[in-house]
Enzyme design. Sequence first.
Site, mmCIF file in Angstrom:
data_model
loop_
_atom_site.group_PDB
_atom_site.id
_atom_site.type_symbol
_atom_site.label_atom_id
_atom_site.label_comp_id
_atom_site.label_asym_id
_atom_site.label_seq_id
_atom_site.Cartn_x
_atom_site.Cartn_y
_atom_site.Cartn_z
ATOM 1 N N SER A 237 -6.486 -10.097 -3.017
ATOM 2 C CA SER A 237 -6.748 -8.752 -3.521
ATOM 3 C C SER A 237 -7.599 -8.815 -4.773
ATOM 4 O O SER A 237 -7.504 -9.756 -5.559
ATOM 5 C CB SER A 237 -5.439 -8.033 -3.847
ATOM 6 O OG SER A 237 -5.746 -6.763 -4.394
ATOM 7 N N LYS B 210 0.731 -9.069 1.360
ATOM 8 C CA LYS B 210 -0.544 -8.393 1.049
ATOM 9 C C LYS B 210 -0.554 -6.988 1.661
ATOM 10 O O LYS B 210 -1.042 -6.029 1.052
ATOM 11 C CB LYS B 210 -1.720 -9.226 1.571
ATOM 12 C CG LYS B 210 -3.078 -8.523 1.478
ATOM 13 C CD LYS B 210 -3.491 -8.318 0.043
ATOM 14 C CE LYS B 210 -4.777 -7.622 -0.266
ATOM 15 N NZ LYS B 210 -5.693 -7.113 0.660
ATOM 16 N N HIS C 164 1.501 -4.839 -0.521
ATOM 17 C CA HIS C 164 0.699 -4.588 -1.730
ATOM 18 C C HIS C 164 -0.260 -3.424 -1.469
ATOM 19 O O HIS C 164 -0.384 -2.491 -2.267
ATOM 20 C CB HIS C 164 -0.078 -5.860 -2.101
ATOM 21 C CG HIS C 164 -1.219 -5.634 -3.044
ATOM 22 N ND1 HIS C 164 -2.427 -5.086 -2.639
ATOM 23 C CD2 HIS C 164 -1.348 -5.845 -4.374
ATOM 24 C CE1 HIS C 164 -3.229 -4.974 -3.670
ATOM 25 N NE2 HIS C 164 -2.603 -5.432 -4.747
ATOM 26 N N ASN C 165 -0.931 -3.457 -0.324
ATOM 27 C CA ASN C 165 -1.895 -2.393 -0.018
ATOM 28 C C ASN C 165 -1.193 -1.057 0.204
ATOM 29 O O ASN C 165 -1.701 -0.016 -0.211
ATOM 30 C CB ASN C 165 -2.708 -2.759 1.224
ATOM 31 C CG ASN C 165 -3.752 -3.809 0.934
ATOM 32 O OD1 ASN C 165 -3.634 -4.559 -0.027
ATOM 33 N ND2 ASN C 165 -4.769 -3.897 1.752
ATOM 34 N N GLU D 3 -0.471 0.300 -3.044
ATOM 35 C CA GLU D 3 -1.759 0.760 -3.611
ATOM 36 C C GLU D 3 -2.090 2.172 -3.090
ATOM 37 O O GLU D 3 -2.508 3.041 -3.869
ATOM 38 C CB GLU D 3 -2.819 -0.262 -3.187
ATOM 39 C CG GLU D 3 -4.230 0.048 -3.550
ATOM 40 C CD GLU D 3 -5.176 -0.995 -2.912
ATOM 41 O OE1 GLU D 3 -4.947 -2.216 -3.038
ATOM 42 O OE2 GLU D 3 -6.156 -0.571 -2.259
#
Length: 496
Positions: A129, A184, A187-188, A191
Amino acid sequence: MQKSQIGLVGLGVMGQNLALNMEDKGYFVSVYNRTASKTEKFAQDKIQDKKIQPTYSLEEFVDSLERPRKVILLVKAGQAVDDFIEKIIPLMDKGDLIIDSGNSFFKDTIRRNQYLEGKGFLFIGTGISGGEEGALKGPAMMPGGQKEAYNLVQDLFEKISAKALDNKPCVSYIGPHGAGHYVKMIHNGIEYGDMQLIGECVWTFKKALGLTSEEIAEIIEKWNNEDDVLSSYLIEITAESMKEKDKGKNNSLVDLVADITRMKGTGTWTVQSALELLVPIPTITAAVFSREMSQDKDLRLQLSKKIPSYREINKDINREELVGIAHDALYLAKLSSYAQGMALLQAASEKYNFNLNLKNIVEGWRAGCIIRAQFLDEITKVYQDNPKLLSLLVAPRFLDVVKNNLSKLAQFIGIAHSAGVPIPTMDGSFDYILQLGSPTMVSAQVTAIQRDFFGAHGYFKLKDMDNPEMILNKDKQWKEFHTQWMLPGRPEEEWS
Ligand code: NBP
């Protein structure tokens, strides 16, 4: 000729920058791209005086690498990764390592890991990222795969990754097979939630206070002070981008940008995973659906001519007061969203045997990545103190935030709705806290009895309804019943 220590396939934006980053940290790198002209251009423009070797066939590429070979793939996620693996493995030897650094779906990574391990290769799926700048200057990295595979690249990953303020590298071994890509993906998803929550504040400021984009940018900029709990990369770039003027004109650029948000899939995957694992993530889900709603521009244009716009008679709202409320509401809404994301990580860790270390994961998000924020230092400390915490919301330092800010979030929601602003992620964050804080969900009682009425699905009754501490699955303190709704007298039947 000097063999390269690492090979990189895929000279898109990410690949070119990651190659330059690795070279900058002292590594000899070989690069290859499907379309040779891109390699030629990269060779001419960017690597003349660097330890980066351009190659123009896969044979030349593989032959240029020292053993065991380590090959990073940075190509478009999906079929391209499988195609490339098939092309490259006949040229490689057992014990060589392939690293997929694209945004691959974690179940593909689990499958590829098993497939390659069966053939004697090592495989890492790592989330990266930080976008273009991160790839060049230091991304946050989330690698999953065999531990022995990670050992081969630990030094490289620690050198090229971002460093937090305490100088710790933003990378750690996440877990086996698909663990890195799973983390990940979450995480997105987080976000997506962060971005939509900020957008809802901006919209509320516009409609409830009539502020311009420039005025809002000034408010948000102040939230990025070092000692502010909201201080983060996303707050910083929101303020900076909202100040931007249209080229040569005095209008704010953001006001001219189409209200259509595209997405590439990681947010949707996060929601799908939450549905599969039965973990509610209402804030992140609302953020994904908001992007979908934004894409239905034609439909919104047509229907908005018919659906009456809602707005209560303009109440006098004090600017300073609303800014303060919004600040505290956003902080709690964000905390609620992170609590949801972390709960999903905990569930996935059990389901897929990822053995995730939440403290290390959050610690690795403190720099380099899009959600980097001061707030992540606090979450790191929370999981350091208690790795098995039931919910972020009840960590002592965050429970105070829940207690102090809950009424602010409620107030903010009221003000936004009165001004006719849809705020689905704020709603989701608030309701999540209310639901978790409800020992009895009356709506669930109603739904349970409705299901029994129309479908004879049964319902549970606790043996002792006066004891609020009864837990459904503990010590069989409940029994299952069905009411014979169609029979006279509606007899109740015990089912177990
Ligand atoms: P792209 O995702 O657009 O990928 C471009 C690269 O993929 C080019 O080298 C292209 O080769 C290659 N490629 C494609 Br497209 N189809 C291929 C195929 N069938 N076989 C072999 N190579 C193929 O570029 P990117 O933005 O650099 O992203 C790379 C990866 O990193 C993606 O998985 C992306 O999701 C992920 N990622 C991107 C970002 C970001 O901010 N951009 C951030 C984090 C992660 P060609 O030159 O021959 O077309």
